[in-house]
Design an enzyme around this catalytic site. Structure first.
Site, mmCIF file in Angstrom:
data_model
loop_
_atom_site.group_PDB
_atom_site.id
_atom_site.type_symbol
_atom_site.label_atom_id
_atom_site.label_comp_id
_atom_site.label_asym_id
_atom_site.label_seq_id
_atom_site.Cartn_x
_atom_site.Cartn_y
_atom_site.Cartn_z
ATOM 1 N N TYR A 188 19.644 5.131 122.762
ATOM 2 C CA TYR A 188 18.267 5.366 123.179
ATOM 3 C C TYR A 188 17.768 4.007 123.645
ATOM 4 C CZ TYR A 188 17.669 10.054 121.182
ATOM 5 O OH TYR A 188 17.744 11.387 120.922
ATOM 6 N N ASP A 216 17.774 12.242 128.763
ATOM 7 C CA ASP A 216 16.957 13.466 128.756
ATOM 8 C C ASP A 216 15.831 13.415 127.725
ATOM 9 O OD1 ASP A 216 18.268 13.737 126.334
ATOM 10 O OD2 ASP A 216 19.488 15.451 126.934
ATOM 11 N N HIS A 244 20.526 18.325 125.384
ATOM 12 C CA HIS A 244 20.211 17.773 124.070
ATOM 13 C C HIS A 244 20.219 18.868 122.993
ATOM 14 C CE1 HIS A 244 18.401 13.771 122.758
ATOM 15 N NE2 HIS A 244 18.384 14.433 121.626
HETATM 16 C C1 LIG Z 1 20.217 17.143 114.535
HETATM 17 C C2 LIG Z 1 20.503 16.638 115.913
HETATM 18 C C3 LIG Z 1 20.250 15.312 116.199
HETATM 19 C C4 LIG Z 1 20.519 14.821 117.462
HETATM 20 N N1 LIG Z 1 20.312 13.496 117.708
HETATM 21 C C5 LIG Z 1 20.594 13.004 118.926
HETATM 22 C C6 LIG Z 1 20.419 11.629 119.185
HETATM 23 O O1 LIG Z 1 19.991 10.871 118.315
HETATM 24 N N2 LIG Z 1 20.712 11.175 120.423
HETATM 25 C C7 LIG Z 1 21.181 11.999 121.417
HETATM 26 O O2 LIG Z 1 21.440 11.548 122.538
HETATM 27 N N3 LIG Z 1 21.367 13.318 121.187
HETATM 28 C C8 LIG Z 1 21.108 13.824 119.978
HETATM 29 N N4 LIG Z 1 21.302 15.146 119.737
HETATM 30 C C9 LIG Z 1 21.876 15.999 120.799
HETATM 31 C C10 LIG Z 1 23.402 16.055 120.685
HETATM 32 O O3 LIG Z 1 23.996 14.843 121.036
HETATM 33 C C11 LIG Z 1 23.984 17.140 121.587
HETATM 34 O O4 LIG Z 1 23.476 17.005 122.875
HETATM 35 C C12 LIG Z 1 23.715 18.549 121.037
HETATM 36 O O5 LIG Z 1 23.726 18.551 119.638
HETATM 37 C C13 LIG Z 1 24.756 19.514 121.544
HETATM 38 O O6 LIG Z 1 24.454 20.793 121.136
HETATM 39 P P1 LIG Z 1 25.108 21.526 119.860
HETATM 40 O O7 LIG Z 1 24.399 21.003 118.672
HETATM 41 O O8 LIG Z 1 24.832 22.961 120.147
HETATM 42 O O9 LIG Z 1 26.585 21.223 119.850
HETATM 43 C C14 LIG Z 1 21.026 15.679 118.476
HETATM 44 C C15 LIG Z 1 21.269 17.015 118.180
HETATM 45 C C16 LIG Z 1 21.012 17.493 116.913
HETATM 46 C C17 LIG Z 1 21.293 18.934 116.620
#
Ligand SMILES: Cc1cc2nc3c(=O)[nH]c(=O)nc-3n(C[C@H](O)[C@H](O)[C@H](O)COP(=O)(O)O)c2cc1C
Length: 496
Positions: free
Chosen positions: A239, A267, A358
């Site tokens: 980030y 995003d 995301h």
């Molecule tokens: C609890 C949680 C925290 C997340 N934290 C971040 C993050 O800190 N940075 C980021 O780029 N994406 C974050 N994401 C998005 C994930 O990298 C990813 O895009 C997403 O989880 C994919 O979908 P899925 O959970 O259905 O596999 C987060 C997703 C979840 C569920």
């Protein structure tokens, strides 16, 4: 003057805004002057003034937080913990039920697919943790479509191909890996498991799977690096901080520690409204929030929003050359959502993109990664630029057949987020390892049945993706429906 052995009564004397001490991991800290600076606001600290705040502190703050951000003179000394009694809280019916579920948790061997972990996690996770992990933005339409989009793609299997030997290994961003998925970055690992992200690191090592380390991890970045073994590959999710010196330090430190790729999240100029998370009254439950960078954060409801206000909303294409100038790591843009931006990414000379929304946590009704992929590849091929960068997708991947579909459509690999969090929360490292093994077993079977002995044999003639952009799914899969936790309306204070 620090005290070698403070008692609970001595700490309790400092229980107001005028003099506020808290106990964390058996040590007392004077946070009076820090109250106004605390990124999560002073209210939450005052709730624990004069008391032990460890349980609430741990999931959100990396362990080096106090050493980094609180002057040594405010570290007041060891506390004699035999004098500290655990506060007896009024019985919370949800918590009582959760404890029952934990006792009667199904044996790990009864989890046969990734959605099974979600169904177990829903029952055994703390309310706030479940709300943070499971939530999506607004009406959660994108969240649900991420998964169901895969059901709108059908296979066109080849027969009479020699599939005795299956090789599912591949190369992602220059490194060989056992299977084309990686553990994507998900913040706040300690909400689900007391050891946090290192659980994922160890499981990833045992399965030769790549792990992406989140900026907002509960463990410190160095702890996650220290937990890796041998030639294990890690990537860094970034980030971008408004303060570019902080950003540069994070990036260059990650490169020094051996990270092979930098995934810049594009995003999330502002975090989405995740109402389950907000409704779980994160702050009221006593959990404050601080980013790894120690920057000030938003005080509005929900864990997600509270940890994100340091993120720079002015980040733009103009910044890409700067990133290329400060690191030799591969650079990938995470969260690209339209073909025009994939083309721009090619022109900017980055090494890859992740087509992702995301996990449905940002712009609701943004398309799923798999849908964007299906729309993107034909255009890249038309222009002859399909090999200029690697394309990854994430969101809703729950079966190896989803991975196969993405690879047929031209992805190099896929990211998986929540399923590993749920497996970790419900069963710890063995759970994550079982989830990875299940995917490997499914992948082997799928490759055999589709007639592709190697990853290179997967191609777009093996799928029919014509329906992927039609956003209505006549067929619902029951596993997903039973695991899905519907949004709820505000609860009445008493039942009439
Ligand atoms: C609890 C949680 C925290 C997340 N934290 C971040 C993050 O800190 N940075 C980021 O780029 N994406 C974050 N994401 C998005 C994930 O990298 C990813 O895009 C997403 O989880 C994919 O979908 P899925 O959970 O259905 O596999 C987060 C997703 C979840 C569920």
């Amino acid at each position: 003057m620090v005290n070698a052995s403070l008692t609970s009564d001595e700490i309790a004397e400092h229980s107001s805004a005028k003099s506020c001490w808290v106990i964390i991991h058996g040590k007392a800290y004077d946070v009076t002057e820090f109250l106004s600076e605390h990124p999560g606001g002073s209210k939450i600290i005052l709730k624990y003034a004069g008391k032990d705040a460890t349980e609430e502190f741990d999931p959100i703050h990396p362990p080096d937080t106090l050493d980094k951000y609180l002057d040594r003179s405010k570290h007041m000394g060891e506390v004699d913990m035999s004098t500290v009694t655990t506060e007896v809280r009024a019985a919370d019916p949800f918590e009582t039920e959760r404890q029952e579920y934990i006792k009667s948790r199904p044996p790990l061997e009864q989890c046969y697919n990734l959605l099974d972990f979600e169904a177990v996690a829903k029952r055994v996770m703390k309310k706030t943790a479940w709300a943070y992990y499971s939530s999506g933005a607004d009406d959660e339409i994108t969240l649900r479509d991420n998964h169901s989009a895969f059901h709108r793609i059908w296979f066109r299997p080849k027969v009479l191909v020699d599939v005795e030997k299956i090789d599912m290994s591949t190369t992602m961003l220059g490194t060989k890996t056992s299977i084309p998925f990686y553990v994507t970055a998900t913040a706040l690992g300690k909400l689900g498991h007391s050891e946090g992200e290192v659980v994922l690191t160890k499981a990833a090592h045992n399965h030769n799977v790549i792990q992406m380390i989140p900026t907002l991890a509960s463990c410190s970045f160095d702890e996650i690096c220290d937990a890796k073994s041998g030639n294990q590959i890690q990537w860094l999710q970034l980030y971008v901080n408004k303060n570019r010196d902080i950003t540069k330090n994070i990036v260059q430190h990650a490169e020094k520690r051996g990270c092979k790729a930098l995934f810049i999240t594009v995003d999330a100029p502002q975090l989405g409204r995740r109402e389950k998370d907000m409704r779980s009254k994160f702050e009221d439950n006593g959990t404050s929030v601080q980013s790894n960078s120690g920057e000030s954060v938003d005080r509005s409801q929900g864990a997600a929003r509270a940890i994100s206000s340091f993120i720079d909303p002015s980040l733009s294409w103009k910044d890409i050359p700067w990133f290329k100038s400060i690191t030799n790591m591969k650079i990938v843009l995470k969260g690209v959502q339209r073909v025009e931006d994939v083309i721009k990414a090619c022109e900017a000379g980055v090494d890859g993109v992740v087509l992702s929304n995301h996990g449905g946590r940002q712009l609701d009704t943004a398309p799923s990664g798999i849908e964007i992929l299906a729309a993107t590849m034909p255009i890249l091929k038309e222009r002859g630029i399909q090999n200029k960068l690697e394309i990854y997708i994430d969101g809703g991947v729950r079966r190896a057949s989803d991975i196969v579909k993405a690879l047929c459509l031209g992805a190099t690999g896929v990211g998986i987020g929540r399923p590993f969090l749920y497996a970790m929360s419900a069963y710890g490292q063995p759970g994550v390892e079982r989830a990875m093994q299940l995917l490997k077993d499914e992948m082997e079977m799928n490759m055999r049945l589709i007639g592709a002995p190697t990853i290179a044999d997967l191609n777009d003639t093996m799928v029919d993706a014509r329906g992927v952009a039609l956003h209505s799914t006549p067929i619902k899969d029951t596993l997903s429906i039973s695991a899905y936790d519907p949004l709820v309306a505000p609860a009445f204070r008493s039942k009439l």
